[in-house]
Design a protein around this motif. Structure first.
Motif: not given
Length: 328
Positions: A55-61, A231-238
């Motif tokens: 998986g990949v961990v992200c941050e947000g609001d 999917l992880i690469d695409e999310l990073t680029e997005r």
């Protein structure tokens, strides 16, 4: 696709649906037995989850809607809060290719960091439904999988189980297409919760995260050509171009709807309440530390949100606790 993944039994990869149970005569507690069995299926991978390992961990609001407080008095529904979000593939294999057909359903877990301190979590899968309603049925399901070998005479033990459990058959055989992005498919919390507002009015409902921009999936042939971590690469680029958003809604139960059985999917015509928008702003810098540190729990709740009587909720909480302890 590597031979390793070609050899894996498709339905064993489907263990990613969620939980597992084994015999009550084992001296260990059920949650620990479940994690042991996941490790048996997928192998032991130190530092990784027994389930949804990649998986990949992200941050947000999270910004609540004006309608959110009409459903619940929960503190994170009264004003903007920070969030931690983890997207994942659905097996216990840290190196499963993102485009592998049985890497789904994928997962999305969200932690809300409350302004007054503390946290609360939501755990979802990218499939609206569940194969069984309790640990005993899950035990029988996976025993049937284990007893079914290549070349097993028909009907196999798995054939017999699915023949006797049409809801499990529906989940196992339902299409689970590969998304174009982690943020272009919807996610569902299969368990019901009781939401209570400041006036004391309560309603049962189920969470859903819905893409704001678009819902988009890939054809099987296209997904097979993608890189192993596309999917992880695409999310990073997005996210490098700007935030990605999903709506958080609650589908409300009608009078008579079942609220303690995850196999029962409510009709699509049930009303929904918009709780707000989750804006994912970027990846967490130290992924290894973030993956080990983050441990979500569907029963990590706050005032205004209570668990239903679904028996799988407490079991999932225990399973996650065991997996989290071993990972650390």
């Amino acid at each position: 696709m590597t031979r390793e993944f070609q050899r894996r039994d498709v339905l064993k990869a489907m263990a990613a649906v969620s939980l597992l149970g084994i015999g009550a005569d084992d001296p260990k507690g059920l949650p620990e037995q479940i994690v042991d069995t996941m490790n048996e299926i997928f192998g032991r991978h130190p530092g990784f989850r027994a389930f949804h390992a990649k998986g990949v961990v992200c941050e947000g609001d999270f910004t609540p809607s004006a309608a959110a407080t009409t459903l619940s008095k929960a503190p994170h529904l009264r004003g903007p809060v920070k969030t931690t979000v983890r997207f994942s593939d659905g097996t216990g294999l840290p190196d499963v290719p993102d485009g592998f057909p049985d890497a789904g359903p994928r997962g999305m877990a969200v932690r809300f960091h409350l302004s007054e301190g503390g946290v609360t979590d939501i755990v979802t899968n990218a499939f609206n439904g569940f194969p069984v309603s309790d640990g005993e049925e899950f035990l029988a399901f996976f025993r049937a999988i284990a007893a079914t070998k290549p070349g097993s005479p028909k009907p196999t033990p798995l054939d017999k189980f699915l023949g006797d459990h049409p809801k499990a058959l529906k989940v196992v055989t339902a299409p689970k297409p590969v998304p174009a992005s982690f943020v272009t498919e919807p996610y569902f919390a299969v368990h019901a919760f009781r939401f209570t507002n400041a006036e004391g009015k309560s309603r049962f409902g189920r969470y859903q995260f819905l893409p704001v921009a678009e819902t988009k999936f890939l054809a099987a042939e296209e997904a097979a050509k993608k890189g192993p971590s596309f999917l992880i690469d695409e999310l990073t680029e997005r996210l490098a171009k700007g935030p990605a958003a999903l709506r958080l809604v609650v589908q409300l139960a009608a009078d008579g709807d079942v609220t303690d059985d995850a196999t029962v999917v409510w009709p699509e015509d049930r009303p929904v309440v918009e709780l707000g928008v989750l804006s994912i702003t970027g990846r967490v810098a130290d992924q290894d530390a973030a993956q080990r540190r983050l441990g979500v729990d569907p029963l990590r709740l706050v005032d205004g949100i209570e668990a239903s009587d679904d028996p799988l909720l407490e079991l999932r909480s225990g399973v996650y606790a065991v997996s989290r302890r071993r990972r650390r």
